[in-house]
Scaffold this motif. Structure first.
Motif, PDB file in Angstrom:
ATOM      1  N   TYR A  98       4.305 -12.449   1.807  1.00 40.52           N
ATOM      2  CA  TYR A  98       3.268 -11.512   2.250  1.00 40.52           C
ATOM      3  C   TYR A  98       2.651 -11.957   3.567  1.00 40.52           C
ATOM      4  O   TYR A  98       2.474 -11.145   4.481  1.00 40.52           O
ATOM      5  CB  TYR A  98       2.162 -11.362   1.189  1.00 40.52           C
ATOM      6  CG  TYR A  98       2.411 -10.244   0.228  1.00 40.52           C
ATOM      7  CD1 TYR A  98       2.223  -8.920   0.606  1.00 40.52           C
ATOM      8  CD2 TYR A  98       2.832 -10.493  -1.069  1.00 40.52           C
ATOM      9  CE1 TYR A  98       2.452  -7.877  -0.283  1.00 40.52           C
ATOM     10  CE2 TYR A  98       3.062  -9.457  -1.968  1.00 40.52           C
ATOM     11  CZ  TYR A  98       2.872  -8.157  -1.558  1.00 40.52           C
ATOM     12  OH  TYR A  98       3.098  -7.122  -2.433  1.00 40.52           O
ATOM     13  N   ARG A 101      -1.748  -7.895  -1.031  1.00 34.17           N
ATOM     14  CA  ARG A 101      -1.349  -6.517  -1.374  1.00 34.17           C
ATOM     15  C   ARG A 101      -2.367  -5.516  -0.837  1.00 34.17           C
ATOM     16  O   ARG A 101      -2.002  -4.481  -0.280  1.00 34.17           O
ATOM     17  CB  ARG A 101      -1.238  -6.371  -2.891  1.00 34.17           C
ATOM     18  CG  ARG A 101      -0.073  -7.101  -3.517  1.00 34.17           C
ATOM     19  CD  ARG A 101      -0.240  -7.169  -5.022  1.00 34.17           C
ATOM     20  NE  ARG A 101       0.918  -7.729  -5.696  1.00 34.17           N
ATOM     21  CZ  ARG A 101       0.857  -8.341  -6.872  1.00 34.17           C
ATOM     22  NH1 ARG A 101      -0.312  -8.456  -7.514  1.00 34.17           N
ATOM     23  NH2 ARG A 101       1.943  -8.816  -7.423  1.00 34.17           N
ATOM     24  N   VAL A 157       4.028  -3.084  -7.740  1.00 31.18           N
ATOM     25  CA  VAL A 157       2.917  -4.026  -7.870  1.00 31.18           C
ATOM     26  C   VAL A 157       2.315  -3.947  -9.270  1.00 31.18           C
ATOM     27  O   VAL A 157       2.003  -4.986  -9.877  1.00 31.18           O
ATOM     28  CB  VAL A 157       1.844  -3.758  -6.780  1.00 31.18           C
ATOM     29  CG1 VAL A 157       0.522  -4.434  -7.119  1.00 31.18           C
ATOM     30  CG2 VAL A 157       2.351  -4.227  -5.418  1.00 31.18           C
ATOM     31  N   GLU A 175       8.635  -7.794  -4.621  1.00 32.85           N
ATOM     32  CA  GLU A 175       7.916  -7.818  -5.903  1.00 32.85           C
ATOM     33  C   GLU A 175       8.876  -7.640  -7.076  1.00 32.85           C
ATOM     34  O   GLU A 175       8.819  -8.384  -8.055  1.00 32.85           O
ATOM     35  CB  GLU A 175       6.857  -6.704  -5.926  1.00 32.85           C
ATOM     36  CG  GLU A 175       5.717  -6.884  -4.965  1.00 32.85           C
ATOM     37  CD  GLU A 175       4.493  -7.533  -5.582  1.00 32.85           C
ATOM     38  OE1 GLU A 175       4.483  -7.799  -6.801  1.00 32.85           O
ATOM     39  OE2 GLU A 175       3.536  -7.775  -4.822  1.00 32.85           O
ATOM     40  N   PHE A 217       5.783   1.047  -3.669  1.00 30.63           N
ATOM     41  CA  PHE A 217       5.094  -0.242  -3.566  1.00 30.63           C
ATOM     42  C   PHE A 217       4.040  -0.376  -4.668  1.00 30.63           C
ATOM     43  O   PHE A 217       4.003  -1.385  -5.383  1.00 30.63           O
ATOM     44  CB  PHE A 217       4.454  -0.386  -2.182  1.00 30.63           C
ATOM     45  CG  PHE A 217       3.623  -1.618  -2.034  1.00 30.63           C
ATOM     46  CD1 PHE A 217       4.222  -2.852  -1.840  1.00 30.63           C
ATOM     47  CD2 PHE A 217       2.236  -1.554  -2.098  1.00 30.63           C
ATOM     48  CE1 PHE A 217       3.447  -4.005  -1.718  1.00 30.63           C
ATOM     49  CE2 PHE A 217       1.458  -2.691  -1.975  1.00 30.63           C
ATOM     50  CZ  PHE A 217       2.066  -3.923  -1.777  1.00 30.63           C
ATOM     51  N   GLU A 218       3.205   0.628  -4.833  1.00 34.58           N
ATOM     52  CA  GLU A 218       2.125   0.551  -5.816  1.00 34.58           C
ATOM     53  C   GLU A 218       2.651   0.455  -7.248  1.00 34.58           C
ATOM     54  O   GLU A 218       2.099  -0.286  -8.066  1.00 34.58           O
ATOM     55  CB  GLU A 218       1.180   1.734  -5.654  1.00 34.58           C
ATOM     56  CG  GLU A 218       0.374   1.654  -4.360  1.00 34.58           C
ATOM     57  CD  GLU A 218      -0.469   2.882  -4.075  1.00 34.58           C
ATOM     58  OE1 GLU A 218      -0.093   3.997  -4.507  1.00 34.58           O
ATOM     59  OE2 GLU A 218      -1.513   2.715  -3.421  1.00 34.58           O
ATOM     60  N   ASP A 221      -2.949 -10.635  -4.728  1.00 35.24           N
ATOM     61  CA  ASP A 221      -3.666  -9.354  -4.752  1.00 35.24           C
ATOM     62  C   ASP A 221      -4.387  -9.091  -3.436  1.00 35.24           C
ATOM     63  O   ASP A 221      -4.456  -7.950  -2.979  1.00 35.24           O
ATOM     64  CB  ASP A 221      -4.645  -9.298  -5.926  1.00 35.24           C
ATOM     65  CG  ASP A 221      -3.983  -8.864  -7.216  1.00 35.24           C
ATOM     66  OD1 ASP A 221      -2.944  -8.173  -7.165  1.00 35.24           O
ATOM     67  OD2 ASP A 221      -4.515  -9.206  -8.287  1.00 35.24           O
TER      68      ASP A 221
END
Length: 184
Positions: A164, A38, A124, A75, A120-121, A35
């Motif tokens: 990441y 991210r 996630v 992801e 992306f969001e 997180d």
């Protein structure tokens, strides 16, 4: 492209950096680091124009928008497909992988950068739902590779952290090149 910080002031980012916990269960610490990564990626992509998000730091062709779409794929692949055993989500399910194995990166040039960020969001959010339900991190993933020892949940979480971290280093360099911004 030259640094444009003198002509384009960079607004304060609105995405707070998520700090991973100093202690907790193994799952809480590992997902806390994911997180955190991210949130840093989202901050690195804030306050820039579409043109800037699509600008590479030569000789690389990597862009901040491309990192967003690539990490959305990462992801979906690791948490959705490998861990949860789900079919790949769109746009990955119908991607022309046989023609372009970098399609996840190249997608960013073909869609609005706001769409890359939303992709992306959304990915996630699905990943968080999957990881929230994890228990024993020694359990093999639902979709292991065809040969060799299967990955376990712990390995996947650490691998995603590694993925990441590699690309956040790229994002740092690209962002500094674009407007002089450094730090998280």
């Amino acid at each position: 492209m030259e640094n444009t910080s003198a002509t384009t002031p960079t607004p304060e980012p609105s995405t707070p950096v998520h700090e991973p916990p100093n202690s907790g269960t193994e799952l809480e610490v590992l997902t806390g680091f994911i997180d955190s990564a991210r949130s840093v990626l989202l901050r690195k992509t804030e306050g820039l124009s579409d043109a800037q998000l699509r600008t590479a730091l030569a000789p690389s062709t990597m862009t901040l928008a491309g990192i967003l779409t690539h990490m959305a794929f990462v992801e979906d692949y690791w948490f959705g497909f490998r861990v949860a055993g789900r079919a790949p989500s769109e746009p990955w399910a119908t991607a022309p992988w046989e023609d372009n194995d970098d399609w996840d990166w190249d997608l960013a040039a073909d869609i609005p950068t706001a769409e890359a960020r939303a992709l992306f969001e959304e990915t996630v959010a699905r990943s968080r739902e999957i990881t929230a339900g994890l228990g024993d991190l020694s359990v093999p993933v639902a979709k292991p590779a065809g040969e060799g020892e299967p990955w376990n949940m712990r390995w996947v979480l650490v691998h995603v952290i590694e993925e990441y971290n590699r690309h956040l280093g790229h994002a740092d360099l690209i962002r500094e090149h674009l407007d002089g911004s450094t730090g998280d």
